[in-house]
Enzyme design. Structure first.
Site, short mmCIF file in Angstrom:
data_model
loop_
_atom_site.label_atom_id
_atom_site.label_comp_id
_atom_site.label_asym_id
_atom_site.label_seq_id
_atom_site.Cartn_x
_atom_site.Cartn_y
_atom_site.Cartn_z
N SER A 123 0.83 -1.20 0.00
CA SER A 123 0.00 0.00 0.00
C SER A 123 0.87 1.26 0.00
O SER A 123 1.77 1.39 0.83
CB SER A 123 -0.89 -0.03 1.23
OG SER A 123 -1.68 1.12 1.24
N GLY A 124 0.62 2.13 -0.94
CA GLY A 124 1.38 3.38 -1.01
C GLY A 124 2.62 3.28 -1.88
O GLY A 124 3.40 4.23 -1.97
N THR A 128 -1.50 2.60 -8.11
CA THR A 128 -2.57 3.36 -8.76
C THR A 128 -1.98 4.46 -9.63
O THR A 128 -2.43 4.71 -10.74
CB THR A 128 -3.48 3.96 -7.68
OG1 THR A 128 -3.93 2.90 -6.85
CG2 THR A 128 -4.66 4.67 -8.28
N ASN A 173 -1.35 5.26 3.22
CA ASN A 173 -1.46 5.98 1.94
C ASN A 173 -2.67 6.92 2.00
O ASN A 173 -3.75 6.51 2.40
CB ASN A 173 -1.63 4.94 0.82
CG ASN A 173 -1.71 5.57 -0.56
OD1 ASN A 173 -1.68 6.79 -0.69
ND2 ASN A 173 -1.82 4.74 -1.57
N SER A 176 -5.45 5.52 -0.65
CA SER A 176 -5.30 4.07 -0.74
C SER A 176 -6.51 3.44 -1.43
O SER A 176 -7.65 3.75 -1.11
CB SER A 176 -5.14 3.52 0.67
OG SER A 176 -4.93 2.15 0.59
N SER A 177 -6.20 2.58 -2.40
CA SER A 177 -7.31 1.89 -3.08
C SER A 177 -7.87 0.87 -2.11
O SER A 177 -7.14 0.01 -1.63
CB SER A 177 -6.79 1.17 -4.32
OG SER A 177 -5.97 2.02 -5.06
N GLY A 405 -2.34 -3.60 -2.23
CA GLY A 405 -1.07 -4.26 -1.91
C GLY A 405 -1.14 -5.02 -0.61
O GLY A 405 -2.07 -4.85 0.19
N GLU A 407 -0.78 -6.01 3.04
CA GLU A 407 -0.98 -5.07 4.15
C GLU A 407 -0.74 -5.73 5.49
O GLU A 407 -1.20 -6.85 5.72
CB GLU A 407 -2.45 -4.60 4.15
CG GLU A 407 -2.67 -3.31 3.46
CD GLU A 407 -4.14 -2.89 3.50
OE1 GLU A 407 -4.43 -1.86 2.90
OE2 GLU A 407 -4.97 -3.59 4.11
N1 ATP Z 1 5.67 7.76 -9.79
C1 ATP Z 1 5.29 8.60 -8.84
N2 ATP Z 1 5.70 9.87 -8.88
C2 ATP Z 1 5.33 10.72 -7.92
N3 ATP Z 1 4.56 10.38 -6.84
C3 ATP Z 1 4.12 9.11 -6.75
C4 ATP Z 1 4.46 8.16 -7.75
N4 ATP Z 1 3.89 7.01 -7.38
C5 ATP Z 1 3.22 7.25 -6.24
N5 ATP Z 1 3.34 8.50 -5.84
C6 ATP Z 1 2.79 9.13 -4.63
O1 ATP Z 1 2.50 8.12 -3.71
C7 ATP Z 1 1.12 8.13 -3.37
C8 ATP Z 1 0.63 6.71 -3.21
O2 ATP Z 1 0.61 6.07 -4.45
P1 ATP Z 1 -0.57 5.11 -4.92
O3 ATP Z 1 -1.88 5.61 -4.48
O4 ATP Z 1 -0.37 4.84 -6.34
O5 ATP Z 1 -0.24 3.84 -4.08
P2 ATP Z 1 -0.86 2.40 -4.22
O6 ATP Z 1 0.27 1.48 -4.48
O7 ATP Z 1 -1.95 2.42 -5.21
O8 ATP Z 1 -1.40 2.14 -2.78
P3 ATP Z 1 -2.70 1.33 -2.30
O9 ATP Z 1 -2.36 -0.08 -2.36
O10 ATP Z 1 -2.89 1.85 -0.95
O11 ATP Z 1 -3.77 1.75 -3.23
C9 ATP Z 1 0.43 8.84 -4.49
O12 ATP Z 1 -0.72 9.48 -4.05
C10 ATP Z 1 1.49 9.85 -4.92
O13 ATP Z 1 1.44 10.95 -4.07
MG MG Z 2 -3.90 2.24 -5.13
#
Ligand code: ATP
Ligand code: MG
Length: 1044
Positions: A123-124, A128, A173, A176-177, A405, A407
Site C-alpha cells: 500500500s502506497g 494506482t 497511503n 489508498s485503493s 497491496g 498489508e
Molecule cells: N511515480 C510517482 N511519482 C510521484 N509520486 C508518486 C508516484 N507514485 C506514487 N506516488 C505518490 O504516492 C502516493 C501513493 O501512491 P498510490 O496511491 O499509487 O499507491 P498504491 O500502491 O496504489 O497504494 P494502495 O495499495 O494503498 O492503493 C500517491 O498518491 C502519490 O502521491
Molecule cells: Mg492504489
C-alpha cells in the site's frame, strides 16, 4: 564519453537519465541482472539506493520494471517523455514505465496478442499512480479511433470517480485503493482504444461504518460536504461540517492537508459528466451517499422491554426521502428482525446492539452495492460502441491490474486476510509465469535449461483456498453450520483441521516462545511476504455479510433508480444461501488468474521507500522487506539462472559492431554470423557465452561490462572521426552556401553597376547629341533643339563665373559672357564691383581713408596734367614732413594757438633775382605760412590765396597767387617742394582751392611785387635746371620722364 541527458523539472528537481551502462558507478546498473553479485540482497538494495539518490526510480530485472515511489513530482511523465519512449528498443533507453507501456503496446499491435500489465506492491508503493500514467500514455499516444473518440476521455475520467468512491486515506497511503481493480482497454486493429471494461474486487466496506484512528472514510463523503453547492446540500439534508456525521469522525482526521476535497469534488463532478451521468443520475447517486451519512446518525433508545426504538426522527425522514422507501417500513426494519419459522414470518424486536448492527449492515450494503452499480455504469459507458460490428472480433485487449497491496497493520482482520491472500495468489502467478517464460525462452533458443531453486508459495495459497482443508473452507463451514458458531469456534476448528502446517500458527499450536506474541483469538499466517497475525474477531460476520431480511425487503421496495437496481427482488425469493464473501472473493481471484494467464504478462513491481510519505528518504529496513516479499531476489535469480544478459543478434550486432573491423560499419551476412565473428574478435571464452537460435546469451555481467567499456573507448574515437567528418562536411556546406550567396550578390551588383553605367552612357550620348545640335543652332531663336545648349551655356557661364570673379577692385578681369547673357553679365559685374568696393570701404582705417581722399583729390587735380604726377602716386602722403622740434619755437609762439596741419621744407625763389632760399612752409587752418629759420617771412591767409600755378612738366616749382589788392602781401610766392604733388594737394585742401590750381604749359606769370610781374618759362630738357634767363624770366628745364 559520459552520455547523459538531463532535464530540469519545473520544481528544480534534476531528473537524470543515464544511457545504457556507462554511468553505472554512480547511478548503479539499470538492469539488476547486470549486478555482479546477484545473490546479494545488500548489493541489490545498494543499487536501488544509488539510483533513488539520483531520482532514477525505475530499474529492470530483465523485462520486469521495479519502481520506487519518489513521493515527489519528477516531471518525467510529460508528452516529451512519452515521445522519447515511443517505438524505441526497450533496452536502448533508460528504464521507464513508458518503456514498458510502449513495449506492451507494440506487442499488442504486432503480435495481436492480449497483454496484461500487473502492477503490484504494498500500500502506497505507487500502483494506482502507475496505472494512471499508463492510461495517460495510451490516451495521449495512441491514434484516435475513427468513431467514438470520447472513449479515451472516459477511460481517463473513470479513474477520479472510482477513486472518490473506492479510495480512502489510510495510515499507509492518503489515497489508498480500498478495492481491487482490473481494467481492460480494448484496441481496434489500428491500435486505437475503442472501449474498456473494469472488474472490481472486494471493496473494503467495513470502512463505511468504522475507521481506525488517523484514517478516513471513502473520499466521496468529504468531497460532497466540502465541495457540494449549498442548494445541493440543502436538498440532501446535509451540513457542511463532517464532524456532524458519526461515520466520518471515527478516525478523527476528517481534514488532511495533503487532500483538497473541494478541488477533487470539482474533478469528480466533471468526470461524472464525461462518463455519461445525467444530472438526475448524479443526484440519485449523491442521495445514496447522503443517505449513508444519515444512517450513521440514526440513534436508538431502549424502551421498557429493552427493545430498540429510533430516536432521530429527522434522520429517518431524510432517509425515507433519499432512499425512496416507506418511512414506517424502514423504521420497523431498523428495529426488528424478520424470522421465517415453519413457513411463518415472525417479527422479533432488536435490542440496542442488534439495531446498531443492523443499521451498520444496511449502510455497508447500500454503499458497497452502489459501488458495484457504479462500476457497472462506468462499464456501460466504456463499452465499445462497435461491439456488434465485425471489427469487434479483431480487437485486442490490454489489461491493467491495480490491486490493493500486501498489508500488515497492528490489528489485522478479515479484510487484510483477503487482501493478503490475493497478493499470495498474484505472487504465485508471477513466479509461475516468469519461470515459465524463462524456461520457454531457453527452450526456444535451444539452450539447456538449468533448474532454479525458488520458493513456491503454492503451499500458502493451498492453506487458504484448498477445498475442505483450506482456511476459507473451514470459515465457510463455520458460517453455515447450525448451532452456536462463533469466531473462536472457527479458530478451534482451524487448529484442529490444519494442525501442523508450517505456515500457520495459533496460540495453541505455537511453541512456548512464539505463543507469547499471539493472543487467544488470533492466528498467524507465515505469508511469503512475511508473518501476519490476524484477529478472528468479526471473521464470521464479515464472511456471512448478512443483511436482515426485512432490511433487504425494504431496500427492494425502494423507488430510487439506483437502489432498485442494487437490491433485486429475486434475491428475496432465492432460497439458496448466497456465497460467503471469502468464497466469492476466492472465485473472483481464480477468475482473475485465468484472465491474466490468458494474456501476455508484463510486470511493474512497486516499492515504497519510507512510511512517512516523504521524498528522498530511503528506509532500508522497509525496502529490504519489500524486496523480499515481492520476490525480487527470487526473480533475479531465475533471470540469472544461466545467463546475465541476452539480446537478439540484430540488437547485439547493431550495438557492438564497431568493435570489430569485419563487422564495421556494416555486416552483410546473417546477424548471427556477424555476432559470432564479433565475439571471436573480442576474445570471448566459450564458457562465457552461448549462441541461441535468435539471441546471444552472456553468462557474466563482467563480460558484458568489458565489452561495454571497449565500446566506450571505441565511441570516443569514432565520435572524433564522425565529428571531424561532420565538421568538414558542415563547413564545406557552409562555404558552398556562402560562395553561392557571394556569387549571387556579385552578379546582382555587377548587373546593377552595368545598368547604371549603360544608363549613364545613354544619358551622356543624348546630352552630347543635344549639345552638338544646340551648338549648331546656337544662333537661331530659342527652339527645342537649342534650348538645352543655350541653357547649358548660360548655366555653365554662371557657374564658372562663380569661380572666376575678380579678386579685388583693381582686378578688371571678367569672363566673356555668351551673347544672351551680356546684359546680365554687365549688371553682375557692376554689382560685383560695387560689392567689392563696399567691402573694401568697410574694411579701411580712418587714416587710410584720409590718405585716399587726399590721393583722390591729387588725382583729380594732377592726373594726366602734370608729368611727375605718376611718380607721386605710389608714394604715400605724409601728415607732415617736419616735426615740431624742427620748427622754431618762436614761429610756434608767433602762430599762437593756431595748430600746424602740415609742414614741409621748401625752396623759395626771390621775386627779383630768383635766388633760391631755404624756407619752411607751414599750413594752419587759416593760412599758408612761409618761415625762415625763426621768423615768419610771409603769411598768406587763405582768403587772400587766389590760386596756385604749376607747370605741366616734371619740375617741382609752384606759385601761390596772392590777392594783389592786399598791400600787406609782398606778392605771389615762387616755391619749390620735393613733394610738390603732396604739398599742393594739402594746400589746396586746407585752403579749399582745389579748383583754383592752374596747370600751365610753357610759362607762368606771377605778380612779382607792386606793378611788376614775373614770368617762369618751362621747357622740357634732359635734367632739371633752374636759372635766371637773359630775358629776366626764370627758366626751368624739367627733365623728360619716361612715362610721358
Ligand atoms: N511515480 C510517482 N511519482 C510521484 N509520486 C508518486 C508516484 N507514485 C506514487 N506516488 C505518490 O504516492 C502516493 C501513493 O501512491 P498510490 O496511491 O499509487 O499507491 P498504491 O500502491 O496504489 O497504494 P494502495 O495499495 O494503498 O492503493 C500517491 O498518491 C502519490 O502521491
Ligand atoms: Mg492504489
Amino acid at each position: 564519453m559520459r552520455y547523459r541527458a538531463s532535464a530540469l523539472g519545473s520544481d528544480g528537481v534534476r531528473v537524470t537519465m543515464e544511457s545504457a551502462l556507462t554511468a553505472r558507478d554512480r547511478v548503479g546498473v539499470q538492469d539488476f541482472v547486470l549486478l555482479e553479485n546477484f545473490t546479494s540482497e545488500a548489493a541489490f538494495i545498494e543499487n536501488l539506493r544509488r539510483r533513488f539518490r539520483e531520482n532514477l526510480i525505475y530499474t529492470y530485472i530483465g523485462p520486469v520494471l521495479v519502481s520506487v515511489n519518489p513521493y515527489r513530482d519528477l516531471q518525467i511523465y510529460s508528452r516529451q517523455h512519452m515521445e522519447r519512449y515511443r517505438g524505441v528498443s526497450f533496452y536502448e533507453v533508460p528504464p521507464h514505465l513508458f518503456a514498458v507501456a510502449d513495449t506492451v503496446y507494440r506487442a499488442l499491435r504486432t503480435e495481436r496478442r492480449d497483454q496484461a500489465v500487473m502492477i503490484s506492491g504494498e500500500s502506497g508503493a505507487g500502483k494506482t499512480e502507475a496505472t494512471k500514467r499508463l492510461l495517460q500514455f495510451y490516451a495521449e499516444t495512441c491514434p484516435a479511433p475513427e468513431r467514438g473518440g470520447a472513449v479515451r476521455d472516459r477511460l481517463l475520467q473513470s479513474n477520479p470517480v472510482l477513486e472518490a468512491f473506492g479510495n480512502a486515506k489510510t495510515l499507509r497511503n492518503d489515497n489508498s485503493s480500498r478495492f481491487g481493480k482490473y481494467m481492460d482497454v480494448q484496441f481496434d486493429f489500428k491500435g486505437a482504444p475503442v472501449g474498456g471494461h473494469i472488474l472490481s474486487y472486494l471493496l473494503e466496506k467495513s470502512r463505511v461504518v468504522h475507521q481506525n484512528h488517523g484514517e478516513r472514510n471513502f473520499h466521496i463523503f468529504y468531497q460532497l460536504l466540502e465541495g457540494g453547492e449549498e442548494e445541493l446540500l440543502r436538498r440532501l439534508g446535509l451540513e457542511r461540517n463532517p464532524q456532524s456525521y458519526l461515520y466520518l469522525v471515527k478516525g478523527q482526521c476528517a481534514k488532511v492537508s495533503s487532500i483538497n476535497d473541494k478541488s477533487d469534488w470539482k474533478v469528480v463532478r466533471k468526470a461524472l459528466t464525461v462518463i455519461d451521468f445525467t444530472e438526475d443520475e448524479v443526484e440519485d447517486l449523491l442521495s445514496i451517499v447522503a443517505s449513508v451519512l444519515h444512517l450513521g446518525n440514526i440513534h436508538f433508545a431502549a424502551d421498557e422491554e429493552s427493545n430498540a426504538q429510533v430516536t432521530t426522527e429527522n434522520q429517518l425522514k431524510y432517509l425515507t426521502r433519499l432512499l425512496s422507501v416507506e418511512g414506517s417500513t424502514l423504521r420497523e426494519a431498523l428495529t426488528h428482525r424478520k424470522i421465517i419459522a415453519k413457513g411463518e414470518e415472525l417479527l422479533s424486536p432488536l435490542n440496542l446492539e442488534q439495531a446498531a448492527y443492523a443499521r451498520d449492515a444496511l449502510a455497508k450494503a447500500v454503499y458497497s452495492r452502489t459501488f458495484t452499480w457504479l462500476v457497472e455504469k462506468i462499464n456501460r459507458s466504456l463499452a465499445s460502441k462497435d461491439a456488434e460490428s465485425p471489427s469487434w472480433r479483431s480487437t485486442t485487449v490490454l489489461g491493467l491490474l491495480d490491486i490493493y497491496g500486501f498489508e500488515v497493520f497492528q490489528h489485522n482482520s478479515f479484510e487484510q486476510f483477503c487482501i493478503n491472500y490475493c497478493n499470495e495468489k498474484l505472487q504465485q502467478l508471477f513466479i509461475e509465469l516468469t519461470l515459465k517464460s524463462e524456461q520457454e525462452e531457453y527452450e526456444a533458443e535451444g539452450i539447456a535449461w538449468e533448474p532454479v531453486q525458488y520458493f513456491n508459495n503454492k503451499i500458502i495459497c493451498d492453506l487458504v483456498e484448498e477445498k475442505f482443508k483450506g482456511i476459507i473452507s473451514i470459515l465457510d463451514e463455520e458460517c453455515l453450520r447450525p448451532g452456536e458458531a462463533t469466531d473462536l469456534t472457527f479458530l478451534e476448528k482451524l487448529e484442529d483441521t490444519v494442525k501442523h502446517h508450517p505456515h500457520l500458527l495459533t496460540h495453541k499450536l505455537a511453541d512456548q516462545r512464539t505463543r507469547k506474541s499471539l493472543g487467544r483469538g488470533e492466528f498467524r499466517l507465515l505469508h511469503y511476504a512475511g508473518e501476519v497475525t490476524y484477529s478472528v474477531t468479526g471473521f464470521l460476520d464479515k464472511n456471512n455479510d448478512l443483511l436482515f431480511r426485512n432490511l433487504k425487503e425494504t431496500m427492494c421496495s425502494s423507488e430510487s433508480p439506483i437502489m432498485s437496481q442494487c437490491f433485486d427482488r429475486s434475491e428475496l425469493s432465492d432460497k439458496k444461501r448466497p456465497e460467503t464473501v471469502a468464497t466469492q472473493f476466492k472465485m473472483s481471484l481464480l477468475q482473475l488468474v485465468e484472465i491474466l494467464k490468458s494474456k501476455e504478462p508484463a510486470y511493474v513491481r512497486c516499492i515504497k521507500p519510507n512510511d512517512a510519505k516523504q521524498p528522498g528518504r530511503f528506509d532500508e529496513v522497509l525496502i529490504r522487506h519489500q524486496v523480499k516479499y515481492l520476490g525480487l531476489m527470487e526473480n533475479l535469480r531465475v533471470r540469472r539462472a544461466g545467463f546475465a544478459y541476452r539480446r537478439k543478434y540484430e540488437v547485439f550486432l547493431q550495438r557492438y559492431k564497431s568493435l570489430c573491423p569485419e563487422t564495421w560499419p556494416t555486416w552483410a551476412g546473417r546477424p548471427q554470423d556477424g555476432v559470432a565473428v564479433l565475439v571471436r574478435h573480442l576474445g570471448y571464452k566459450p564458457e562465457e557465452y552461448k549462441m541461441g537460435r535468435t539471441k546471444i546469451f552472456i553468462r557474466f555481467p563482467k563480460t558484458l561490462f568489458a565489452t561495454e567499456d571497449a565500446l566506450e573507448v571505441r565511441r570516443q574515437s569514432l565520435a572524433t572521426k564522425i565529428q571531424a567528418a561532420w565538421r568538414g562536411f558542415h563547413w564545406r556546406q557552409k562555404f558552398l552556401r556562402v560562395k553561392r550567396s557571394a556569387i549571387c550578390i556579385q552578379s546582382w551588383w555587377r548587373g546593377t553597376l552595368g545598368r547604371r553605367k549603360a544608363a549613364k552612357r545613354k544619358w551622356a550620348a543624348q546630352t552630347i547629341r543635344r549639345l552638338i545640335r544646340g551648338f549648331i543652332l546656337r544662333h537661331a531663336p530659342r527652339c527645342p533643339e537649342n534650348a538645352f545648349f543655350l541653357d547649358h551655356v548660360r548655366t555653365s557661364f554662371l557657374l564658372n563665373l562663380r569661380r572666376q570673379l575678380p579678386r579685388n577692385v583693381l582686378d578688371t578681369s571678367w569672363p566673356t559672357p555668351p551673347p544672351a547673357l551680356r546684359e546680365a553679365s554687365e549688371l553682375l559685374r557692376e554689382l560685383c564691383v560695387k560689392n567689392m568696393v563696399w567691402k573694401y570701404c568697410r574694411s579701411i582705417s580712418p587714416e587710410w581713408k584720409q590718405q585716399l581722399q587726399q590721393k583722390a583729390v591729387a588725382s583729380e587735380i594732377f592726373k594726366g596734367k602734370k608729368d611727375n604726377y605718376p611718380q607721386s602716386v605710389p608714394r604715400l602722403f605724409i601728415s607732415t614732413r617736419l616735426g615740431t622740434d624742427e620748427i622754431s619755437p618762436k614761429v610756434l609762439q608767433a602762430l599762437g594757438s593756431e595748430p600746424i596741419q602740415y609742414a614741409v621744407p621748401v625752396v623759395k625763389y626771390d621775386r627779383k633775382g630768383y635766388k633760391p632760399r631755404s624756407r619752411q612752409l607751414l599750413l594752419t587752418p587759416n593760412a599758408v605760412v612761409i618761415v625762415e629759420d625763426a621768423k615768419v617771412k610771409q603769411r598768406i591767409d587763405y582768403a587772400n590765396l587766389t590760386g596756385i600755378s604749376v607747370s605741366s612738366l616734371s619740375d617741382s616749382l609752384f606759385v601761390l597767387h596772392v590777392q594783389r589788392e592786399d598791400n600787406k602781401q609782398k606778392g605771389d610766392v615762387v616755391l619749390q617742394s620735393d613733394h610738390v604733388i603732396e604739398t599742393l594737394t594739402k594746400v589746396a585742401l586746407s585752403a579749399d582751392r582745389v579748383n583754383n590750381i592752374n596747370i600751365n604749359q610753357g610759362s607762368i606769370t606771377f605778380a612779382g611785387g607792386p606793378g611788376r610781374d614775373g614770368v617762369i618759362d618751362f621747357t622740357p630738357g634732359s635734367e632739371l635746371l633752374i636759372t635766371k634767363a637773359k630775358n629776366g624770366h626764370l627758366a626751368v628745364v624739367a627733365p623728360r620722364l619716361n612715362s610721358r
